[in-house]
Motif scaffolding. Structure first.
Motif, PDB file in Angstrom:
ATOM      1  N   ASP A 173       0.808  -1.227   0.000  1.00 52.59           N
ATOM      2  CA  ASP A 173       0.000   0.000   0.000  1.00 52.59           C
ATOM      3  C   ASP A 173       0.838   1.273   0.000  1.00 52.59           C
ATOM      4  N   VAL A 174       2.030   1.200  -0.555  1.00 56.05           N
ATOM      5  CA  VAL A 174       2.894   2.368  -0.723  1.00 56.05           C
ATOM      6  C   VAL A 174       3.105   2.550  -2.221  1.00 56.05           C
ATOM      7  N   THR A 175       3.196   3.782  -2.658  1.00 56.20           N
ATOM      8  CA  THR A 175       3.407   4.046  -4.080  1.00 56.20           C
ATOM      9  C   THR A 175       4.707   3.393  -4.546  1.00 56.20           C
ATOM     10  N   PRO A 176       4.644   2.632  -5.633  1.00 56.35           N
ATOM     11  CA  PRO A 176       5.863   1.985  -6.130  1.00 56.35           C
ATOM     12  C   PRO A 176       6.854   3.003  -6.684  1.00 56.35           C
ATOM     13  N   ASP A 177       8.106   2.624  -6.659  1.00 54.16           N
ATOM     14  CA  ASP A 177       9.149   3.476  -7.225  1.00 54.16           C
ATOM     15  C   ASP A 177      10.157   2.592  -7.947  1.00 54.16           C
TER      16      ASP A 177
END
Length: 98
Positions: free
Chosen positions: A33-37
Motif C-alpha cells: 500500500d505504498v506508491t511503487p518506485d
C-alpha cells in the motif's frame, strides 16, 4: 555472493515482495500500500530473480546483472582484447594515465 541463500525463508520473502506490488500501475513499493518506485521495483525483481522465481532471468548478485548480460560483457571484452592485441604497438592502450 556470500553463499548464504539457505538462511532466507524463500516463501516468506517471495510473499512479502509480491505483497508490495501495485496491481493498478505496476511496480513495487517499499511496503504494501505504498506508491511503487523504480528503486524498489528493481530491487524486488533482482531479489526474486536470486530466489529463482519463474519468468525472471538468473542474476549474478556480485555484479547485480543477469548472467546473460555478464556473458555478453565477457564476449565483448574478449573481442576488444583481441582487437587491441592486433593493433600496432604505438596505437595499443597501455593502461597508463596521461
Amino acid at each position: 555472493m556470500l553463499d548464504c541463500i539457505h538462511f532466507i525463508d524463500t516463501p516468506k520473502a517471495v510473499a512479502f515482495t509480491l505483497s508490495t506490488q501495485d496491481a493498478q500501475i505496476g511496480g513495487f513499493g517499499k511496503y504494501a500500500d505504498v506508491t511503487p518506485d523504480l528503486l524498489h521495483t528493481y530491487l524486488s525483481l533482482a531479489g526474486l530473480s536470486i530466489l529463482n522465481m519463474d519468468g525472471l532471468r538468473p542474476l549474478d548478485p556480485t555484479l547485480n546483472i543477469t548472467f546473460r548480460s555478464l556473458m555478453r560483457k565477457s564476449q565483448n571484452s574478449i573481442k576488444a582484447n583481441n582487437h587491441t592485441n592486433n593493433l600496432p604497438a604505438s596505437n595499443a592502450f597501455t593502461g597508463h594515465c596521461i
